[in-house]
Write a protein that holds these residues in place. Structure first.
Motif, PDB file in Angstrom:
ATOM      1  N   ILE A  10       6.723  -5.230 -15.710  1.00 54.31           N
ATOM      2  CA  ILE A  10       5.077  -5.329 -15.642  1.00 54.31           C
ATOM      3  C   ILE A  10       4.493  -5.114 -14.438  1.00 54.31           C
ATOM      4  O   ILE A  10       5.259  -5.212 -13.166  1.00 54.31           O
ATOM      5  CB  ILE A  10       4.793  -6.698 -15.846  1.00 54.31           C
ATOM      6  N   ILE A  11       3.545  -4.085 -14.298  1.00 54.34           N
ATOM      7  CA  ILE A  11       3.081  -3.673 -12.979  1.00 54.34           C
ATOM      8  C   ILE A  11       1.374  -3.955 -12.778  1.00 54.34           C
ATOM      9  O   ILE A  11       0.810  -3.622 -13.748  1.00 54.34           O
ATOM     10  CB  ILE A  11       3.269  -2.130 -12.645  1.00 54.34           C
ATOM     11  N   ARG A  12       1.369  -4.539 -11.551  1.00 57.81           N
ATOM     12  CA  ARG A  12      -0.001  -4.766 -11.448  1.00 57.81           C
ATOM     13  C   ARG A  12      -0.666  -3.503 -10.696  1.00 57.81           C
ATOM     14  O   ARG A  12      -0.163  -3.101  -9.665  1.00 57.81           O
ATOM     15  CB  ARG A  12      -0.503  -5.879 -10.470  1.00 57.81           C
ATOM     16  N   ILE A  13      -1.766  -2.929 -11.256  1.00 62.93           N
ATOM     17  CA  ILE A  13      -2.265  -1.489 -10.386  1.00 62.93           C
ATOM     18  C   ILE A  13      -3.625  -2.006 -10.047  1.00 62.93           C
ATOM     19  O   ILE A  13      -4.610  -2.222 -10.601  1.00 62.93           O
ATOM     20  CB  ILE A  13      -2.817  -0.585 -11.679  1.00 62.93           C
ATOM     21  N   GLY A  14      -3.793  -2.168  -8.505  1.00 61.63           N
ATOM     22  CA  GLY A  14      -5.089  -2.622  -8.115  1.00 61.63           C
ATOM     23  C   GLY A  14      -5.600  -2.063  -7.037  1.00 61.63           C
ATOM     24  O   GLY A  14      -5.011  -0.790  -6.541  1.00 61.63           O
ATOM     25  N   THR A  15      -6.623  -2.466  -6.400  1.00 65.03           N
ATOM     26  CA  THR A  15      -7.468  -1.866  -5.285  1.00 65.03           C
ATOM     27  C   THR A  15      -7.331  -3.323  -4.297  1.00 65.03           C
ATOM     28  O   THR A  15      -6.986  -4.377  -4.465  1.00 65.03           O
ATOM     29  CB  THR A  15      -8.975  -1.665  -5.666  1.00 65.03           C
ATOM     30  N   SER A  16      -7.516  -2.723  -2.993  1.00 67.08           N
ATOM     31  CA  SER A  16      -7.077  -3.619  -1.790  1.00 67.08           C
ATOM     32  C   SER A  16      -7.855  -3.179  -0.713  1.00 67.08           C
ATOM     33  O   SER A  16      -8.319  -2.003  -0.537  1.00 67.08           O
ATOM     34  CB  SER A  16      -5.686  -3.763  -1.715  1.00 67.08           C
ATOM     35  N   GLY A  17      -7.995  -4.257   0.356  1.00 66.79           N
ATOM     36  CA  GLY A  17      -8.426  -3.806   1.747  1.00 66.79           C
ATOM     37  C   GLY A  17      -6.830  -3.458   2.373  1.00 66.79           C
ATOM     38  O   GLY A  17      -6.053  -4.094   2.304  1.00 66.79           O
ATOM     39  N   GLY A  18      -7.108  -2.209   3.215  1.00 67.49           N
ATOM     40  CA  GLY A  18      -5.658  -1.955   3.975  1.00 67.49           C
ATOM     41  C   GLY A  18      -5.869  -2.407   5.256  1.00 67.49           C
ATOM     42  O   GLY A  18      -6.747  -2.820   6.046  1.00 67.49           O
ATOM     43  N   LEU A  19      -4.737  -2.726   5.995  1.00 68.50           N
ATOM     44  CA  LEU A  19      -4.493  -3.096   7.170  1.00 68.50           C
ATOM     45  C   LEU A  19      -3.631  -2.166   8.053  1.00 68.50           C
ATOM     46  O   LEU A  19      -2.443  -2.059   7.963  1.00 68.50           O
ATOM     47  CB  LEU A  19      -3.788  -4.541   7.236  1.00 68.50           C
ATOM     48  N   GLY A  20      -4.396  -1.229   8.962  1.00 64.10           N
ATOM     49  CA  GLY A  20      -3.738  -0.330   9.534  1.00 64.10           C
ATOM     50  C   GLY A  20      -3.194   0.700   8.973  1.00 64.10           C
ATOM     51  O   GLY A  20      -2.291   1.440   9.473  1.00 64.10           O
ATOM     52  N   VAL A  21      -3.609   0.931   7.734  1.00 63.81           N
ATOM     53  CA  VAL A  21      -3.320   2.082   7.129  1.00 63.81           C
ATOM     54  C   VAL A  21      -4.280   3.048   6.562  1.00 63.81           C
ATOM     55  O   VAL A  21      -5.463   2.321   6.431  1.00 63.81           O
ATOM     56  CB  VAL A  21      -2.225   1.853   5.688  1.00 63.81           C
ATOM     57  N   GLU A  22      -4.309   4.494   6.385  1.00 64.84           N
ATOM     58  CA  GLU A  22      -5.292   5.262   6.038  1.00 64.84           C
ATOM     59  C   GLU A  22      -5.984   4.820   4.734  1.00 64.84           C
ATOM     60  O   GLU A  22      -5.279   4.610   3.694  1.00 64.84           O
ATOM     61  CB  GLU A  22      -4.626   6.632   5.976  1.00 64.84           C
ATOM     62  N   PRO A  23      -7.656   4.602   4.733  1.00 65.71           N
ATOM     63  CA  PRO A  23      -7.734   4.503   3.487  1.00 65.71           C
ATOM     64  C   PRO A  23      -7.546   5.567   2.367  1.00 65.71           C
ATOM     65  O   PRO A  23      -7.231   6.740   2.720  1.00 65.71           O
ATOM     66  CB  PRO A  23      -9.538   4.768   3.752  1.00 65.71           C
TER      67      PRO A  23
END
Lengths: 330, 330
Positions: B145-158
Motif C-alpha cells: 500500500i502506498i500513499r501518493i500525496g502532496t506536501s509542504g517541503g522543508l529545505g527542498v526544491e519545490p
C-alpha cells in the motif's frame, strides 16, 4: 481589516478594538496580524483569492453559512434553500463556486452559503480558516454559521435531531486542544446559547421528528475512538465499550461526531455565532453498524436541513412566530 | 479469517498465529476478534458490504493499493495505470466503485486499487479501517500500500518527491497517539524500509525530478499546526515559525503533510507493507501560500505517480532492472 486586532505575542488571546464598538454590525474577525501585510491571499483549498476574485461582490451579502461533511448533501441543501427562499427562478442550475478544486464544494443561494467540509477535525479546520478569511475579505457582518451533520446517537431514537449546547472531547471535556508549532493550546468549545435556544424554539413547530438539546462528543476517528467493535482494529470488549458510552451519556453526551470541537473553538475565537445540528443515524447503545436503508438515511439527513431552513426563513421574516408554532415545515 | 488473531484484553498488542506460517503468502490481518462474530459487515463509507457484494471476486487479485487525498487525482492515477499496464482496451471508462457514496472514490485497474482518502488523520483512518477489512474479506495477500500525496517541503526544491522513511508527529516523535475509548495508546509509525529503498532505487531511472528520502511530519491542521502565518488565526511571529521549521529540518523532516502517522501505524499493525511518497508543492522556508500555477502543480502531482508506476511495473515484470536504470519513465 474592519476591526483592529491587537496581537499579544506568545499568547492565544487577542483583543478586538475598533469599528464594531460604534456600529450595530458585528464583523467576522480574523485573529492574525500578518494578513494585513499580505499583498494577495490565495484561499488554496477553495480555489479563490483576493486578486483573482472580487470577494466583497461575490460574498458581501452572506448572512448564513451552513457546513456539512458530504458535498452531495450540501448541494441538496442549497437546492432545498432555493425552493424555501423562492429563488428557484433566479438560478436554477446551482454552480459549485469551488469547481476548480475537488477538496470542497460551495454553493450560494441569496444570503445563504452552503459548503462541504469533508470528515474529521483537520478537514473542517482547513475550510474554516479559508472561509473565515473569505468572510473577512468580503466584509461580511452579522454572520451565523451552522454545521448540519450526521452522528451516532446515545440513548436517543435514530433519526432524532440533536442541537449541541456544548461540544466535548473524548474525555467529556468542553475543550479543543490545538497544537501551535509544538505547543498545545486549549480552546473553549461552547457554542452560542441564544442561537441554540432559537433553534430549539424553531423545532417546536416541526412535528415530524424529535429534536433535543445535548452535549456532542467529538472524536478523532470513527472506530476505536468512538468505541466501535467493528473496525479493522479493536482491542476492547463489548462491556468496556458500553461502560464508556454510559459514562458519556451520564456526562450529558447525546451524540458523537468528528468535527464539533474545532468548529466551536474557531468560530468562537473569530466572533461567528455558531451552532451544531446533527441527526443521529443509529443508537450506539444498540449497535455500531449503520444498517438503515438508503432511503431512510436520506430522509434522516433532510431533518436538520428542515430545521435550519425554518430558522433562516424566520430570520429573514418569511415566516412569523405564529406560523412557526402552528405549522410543520415540510 | 485466514490467520487467527489472539486477543489480549486491555492491550493494544495482538499475536498472529495460523496459516501464514505455512504459506508463502502473507495475508492482510484485521486485529479484531469481534469481526468473526458478525453475520454481515457493512463498509458504510465505501458503500460496500459482505452480503451485498462478492468481495473476493471483486478484489481478490489486488496486490497494490494506492491512496491519496483528492478524488480527481486518484482517478487520474487509475487512468495513468491503465495506460502503463496496457489495460486501456479492457476498461476504457473507469467506474467509481464507491459511486453510491461521495465520501471516497475507488478505481480498480487489474491488481491496482486507487482510492481517495480526503484530508487529515480522521478521514484517512476511516477509509483505512474499511479498506483493511475489505482486503481481509476479499482474502487478498501480499498487498503493498502506498500513499501518493502532496506536501509542504522543508529545505527542498519545490516539485521534489520525498519518500518517507519514518512518519513523525508535531513534536518530531515517530509515533501516533490513538485515543481508544478514553485511553491514549501510542503506536509506532515506522514504514517498511525495504519498500522505501526499492522506491528510491526505482527513482534513479527517473531524471525528470529530484527524489529523496527523509522524515515526514504529520500534523492535525494545515495552518497553525504547520506554522503558517496566513490562516484566520495566528498568534506567533515569523521568527518563531522559522525557528520551529528549522528544528524540524534538523530532526530530519523534509516534508509536512496530514496523514502519514496514522497511515504508517495502522498498516504496520495490520501487516500491510506501506510507503508514503509525496511531492512538495513549495519550500516552507520561503513561504506559506501555494502560488505555483495550476499547470505546474498538476505536473508536480504526476511525479509520485510516475515513481509508483515504475515500482508496480517492475514488480509485475513489465520492466527489468536494466531498463529501470537506462530509461526515464515518462
Amino acid at each position: 481589516m474592519d476591526g483592529m486586532t491587537v496581537f499579544l505575542a506568545n499568547s492565544d488571546q487577542h483583543v478586538n478594538i475598533g469599528k464594531e464598538k460604534h456600529s450595530r454590525n458585528v464583523s467576522v474577525y480574523v485573529k492574525n496580524p500578518h494578513l494585513d501585510l499580505m499583498e494577495e491571499d490565495i484561499l488554496y483549498h477553495l480555489d479563490l483569492g483576493t486578486k483573482t476574485h472580487n470577494l466583497p461582490a461575490m460574498f458581501g451579502d452572506i448572512k448564513f453559512v451552513c457546513v456539512g461533511g458530504s458535498p452531495n448533501r450540501m448541494k441538496a441543501f442549497a437546492h432545498f434553500m432555493q425552493k424555501e427562499l423562492g429563488h428557484k427562478g433566479e438560478d436554477n442550475d446551482l454552480k459549485d463556486i469551488c469547481a476548480g478544486t475537488d477538496r470542497y464544494s460551495m454553493y450560494k443561494v441569496g444570503p445563504v452559503l452552503s459548503i462541504s467540509h469533508g470528515m474529521g477535525i483537520p478537514s473542517i479546520s482547513i475550510v474554516l480558516h479559508e472561509l473565515i478569511k473569505l468572510l473577512h475579505h468580503a466584509k461580511c457582518c452579522d454572520v451565523t454559521i451552522i454545521r448540519i451533520g450526521t452522528s451516532g446517537g446515545l440513548g436517543v431514537e435514530p433519526g432524532s435531531v440533536v442541537i449541541t449546547d456544548v461540544a466535548v472531547d473524548s474525555f467529556f471535556k468542553p475543550q479543543f486542544e490545538q497544537v501551535i508549532l509544538d505547543r498545545v493550546v486549549t480552546r473553549n468549545t461552547e457554542l452560542d446559547q441564544d442561537l441554540a435556544s432559537e433553534l430549539l424554539e424553531c423545532s417546536r413547530g416541526i412535528k415530524d421528528f424529535p429534536t433535543l438539546m445535548g452535549h456532542t462528543m467529538c472524536t478523532y476517528d470513527f472506530y476505536e475512538g468512538q468505541g466501535r467493535l467493528d473496525g479493522a482494529l479493536c482491542c476492547f470488549s463489548n462491556e468496556k465499550k458500553l461502560e464508556y458510552l454510559k459514562r458519556a451519556y451520564n456526562a450529558g453526551v447525546r451524540n458523537i461526531e468528528m468535527e464539533s470541537t474545532v468548529f466551536a473553538a474557531m468560530c468562537r475565537l473569530c466572533g461567528l455565532k455558531a451552532a451544531v445540528v446533527c441527526v443521529t443515524l443509529l443508537n450506539r447503545f444498540e449497535g455500531d453498524q449503520i444498517k438503515a436503508s438508503h432511503e431512510v438515511l436520506a430522509e434522516y439527513q433532510r431533518r436538520p436541513q428542515q430545521l435550519i431552513a425554518t430558522l433562516i426563513k424566520k430570520r429573514l421574516g418569511l415566516i412569523n412566530d405564529t406560523e412557526l408554532l402552528d405549522n410543520a415545515v415540510v
